[in-house]
Design a protein around this motif. Structure first.
Motif, PDB file in Angstrom:
ATOM      1  N   LYS A 116      51.036  40.148  30.513  1.00 19.20           N
ATOM      2  CA  LYS A 116      51.312  39.530  29.228  1.00 19.20           C
ATOM      3  C   LYS A 116      51.774  38.197  29.120  1.00 19.20           C
ATOM      4  CE  LYS A 116      53.051  44.050  27.518  1.00 19.20           C
ATOM      5  NZ  LYS A 116      54.227  44.643  27.077  1.00 19.20           N
ATOM      6  N   HIS A 117      52.254  37.544  30.251  1.00 15.79           N
ATOM      7  CA  HIS A 117      52.605  36.148  30.375  1.00 15.79           C
ATOM      8  C   HIS A 117      52.285  35.822  31.706  1.00 15.79           C
ATOM      9  CE1 HIS A 117      56.008  33.364  29.463  1.00 15.79           C
ATOM     10  NE2 HIS A 117      55.408  32.834  30.565  1.00 15.79           N
TER      11      HIS A 117
ATOM     12  N   GLU B  78      68.684  35.809  25.896  1.00 16.51           N
ATOM     13  CA  GLU B  78      67.835  35.697  24.982  1.00 16.51           C
ATOM     14  C   GLU B  78      66.888  36.883  24.812  1.00 16.51           C
ATOM     15  OE1 GLU B  78      65.651  32.159  25.501  1.00 16.51           O
ATOM     16  OE2 GLU B  78      67.332  30.827  26.068  1.00 16.51           O
ATOM     17  N   GLY B  79      66.786  37.943  25.719  1.00 12.07           N
ATOM     18  CA  GLY B  79      66.063  38.890  25.630  1.00 12.07           C
ATOM     19  C   GLY B  79      64.582  38.810  26.067  1.00 12.07           C
ATOM     20  N   ARG B  80      64.226  37.432  26.495  1.00 14.40           N
ATOM     21  CA  ARG B  80      62.913  37.140  26.894  1.00 14.40           C
ATOM     22  C   ARG B  80      63.129  35.848  28.119  1.00 14.40           C
ATOM     23  NH1 ARG B  80      61.972  32.277  24.886  1.00 14.40           N
ATOM     24  NH2 ARG B  80      63.354  31.731  22.867  1.00 14.40           N
ATOM     25  N   LEU B  81      62.053  35.475  28.788  1.00 13.64           N
ATOM     26  CA  LEU B  81      62.280  34.420  29.647  1.00 13.64           C
ATOM     27  C   LEU B  81      62.458  33.032  29.082  1.00 13.64           C
ATOM     28  CD1 LEU B  81      61.620  33.897  32.647  1.00 13.64           C
ATOM     29  CD2 LEU B  81      59.373  33.330  31.914  1.00 13.64           C
ATOM     30  N   ASP B  82      63.512  32.421  29.520  1.00 12.49           N
ATOM     31  CA  ASP B  82      64.148  31.226  29.036  1.00 12.49           C
ATOM     32  C   ASP B  82      63.165  30.069  29.461  1.00 12.49           C
ATOM     33  OD1 ASP B  82      66.220  29.490  27.572  1.00 12.49           O
ATOM     34  OD2 ASP B  82      66.221  28.765  29.863  1.00 12.49           O
ATOM     35  N   THR B  83      62.468  29.521  28.634  1.00  9.72           N
ATOM     36  CA  THR B  83      61.485  28.515  29.033  1.00  9.72           C
ATOM     37  C   THR B  83      62.167  27.297  29.646  1.00  9.72           C
ATOM     38  OG1 THR B  83      60.285  29.050  27.041  1.00  9.72           O
ATOM     39  CG2 THR B  83      59.691  26.940  28.297  1.00  9.72           C
TER      40      THR B  83
ATOM     41  N   LEU C 155      64.223  38.663  35.464  1.00  9.98           N
ATOM     42  CA  LEU C 155      64.931  39.183  34.528  1.00  9.98           C
ATOM     43  C   LEU C 155      65.727  40.628  35.001  1.00  9.98           C
ATOM     44  CD1 LEU C 155      61.909  39.108  31.650  1.00  9.98           C
ATOM     45  CD2 LEU C 155      63.748  37.677  32.151  1.00  9.98           C
TER      46      LEU C 155
ATOM     47  N   SER D 280      68.083  34.320  30.298  1.00  9.51           N
ATOM     48  CA  SER D 280      66.813  35.055  29.906  1.00  9.51           C
ATOM     49  C   SER D 280      67.392  36.475  29.234  1.00  9.51           C
ATOM     50  CB  SER D 280      65.739  35.415  30.886  1.00  9.51           C
ATOM     51  OG  SER D 280      65.315  34.061  31.179  1.00  9.51           O
TER      52      SER D 280
END
Length: 322
Positions: free
Chosen positions: A11-12, A264-269, A235, A261
């Motif tokens: 997905k990423h 935030e519940g997602r990968l921190d850019t 994660l 991350s």
């Protein structure tokens, strides 16, 4: 099951997901072998109660991204030895068919068990039953292979034990060698058939060397998978080859990226960009790629020593070129 989404779906994408093994040339007979592996799995699914067969087939098809052959998920050298290491020896049709069935089940179980255990594949009775009958078929085919070739069943029990106990050991590895050794135990059901087939057809030494070849490739696969999945692994709390090979500064950035991350519940850019830079700057990526190349080179050398030219060629073709 129309809404089923494969755990293997990317997905990423990052710069690391683009790093891959080299493309392997598959002659017609190796493609036919891949079809035979899939036929074994289809036959297994047909043993489910009739109302469940269509759902199971749809799940397996979705698992492989819509490909009709589930074994397209596996790199060629991890199964092609069934043909390439037996072309110059007198192996009966029954021996090869039994070995193919056993190995097909081992590869399926390795992937299925992994995703059931880590939650990437939700548990339901259908998936558990498919796992149960696959294990039964794997066990019976492995024992039958021993009987056909006059080999004691001890190796079957040994590989079963190694596989089952390794997945219950939650200890973290101290270094990359220990980590790779642990993965070899976790892959033990998939190195059983190479060991049995090589020993039964060409002698004990050949069995041990064919086992080493497939194990070397599998370890390379594990390390490559960790490189590709660094953005996912950060994660979690799972230990990976990338984390192990980072230096002190790099591990601090790994932990910072993980913490941010998770909040935030997602990968921190931003912290991911810093971590990606550390993976390069620390020499981590270079060392991991060197380990992969060393394993593949060693495996190819062993294959050539036994005259398994096709297998040696596949291993050479698999080497990563950036």
């Amino acid at each position: 099951m129309n809404d089923f989404e494969s755990p293997l779906l990317i997905k990423h994408r990052t710069e690391f997901t683009a790093i891959k093994f080299g493309s392997v040339t598959m002659p017609p007979e190796v493609r036919r072998l891949q079809e035979s592996l899939n036929d074994s799995l289809i036959a297994l699914v047909s043993e489910l109660p009739t109302p469940l067969v269509a759902e199971a087939r749809a799940t397996l098809k979705a698992y492989s991204g819509g490909d009709q052959n589930f074994y397209s998920l596996f790199y060629v050298p991890v199964w092609s030895f069934l043909h390439l290491a037996t072309t110059d020896v007198a192996a009966s049709v029954e021996i090869l068919a039994t070995a193919t069935t056993s190995h097909a089940m081992s590869l399926f179980l390795h992937l299925w068990d992994d995703h059931l255990s880590d939650g990437q594949l939700s548990v339901d009775l259908l998936r558990l039953q498919l796992r149960t009958i696959a294990w039964q078929r794997f066990q019976s085919a492995s024992i039958a292979l021993c009987q056909l070739m006059g080999i004691p069943h001890d190796l079957v029990a040994e590989h079963f034990r190694r596989y089952l106990t390794s997945h219950e050991n939650a200890q973290r590895s101290a270094n990359l060698d220990e980590y790779c050794g642990r993965f070899s135990e976790q892959f033990a059901i998939c190195t059983l058939v190479p060991r049995l087939l090589g020993q039964g057809l060409c002698g004990v030494d050949a069995g041990e060397d064919l086992y080493r070849i497939i194990n070397n490739f599998a370890v390379s696969w594990r390390v490559l998978d960790d490189i590709q999945d660094a953005h996912l692994d950060v994660l979690t709390e799972n230990q990976t080859a990338v984390e192990i090979e980072l230096d002190g500064v790099g591990r601090e950035k790994w932990e910072r990226c993980r913490a941010l991350s998770q909040v935030e519940g997602r990968l921190d850019t931003d912290s991911w960009k810093e971590l990606a830079g550390a993976i390069h700057e620390s020499g981590c990526l270079k060392r991991l790629l060197a380990r992969i190349d060393e394993n593949l080179s060693t495996a190819a050398t062993i294959a050539r020593m036994h005259g398994w030219k096709g297998l040696a060629q596949e291993l050479e073709e698999s080497r990563i070129v950036l």
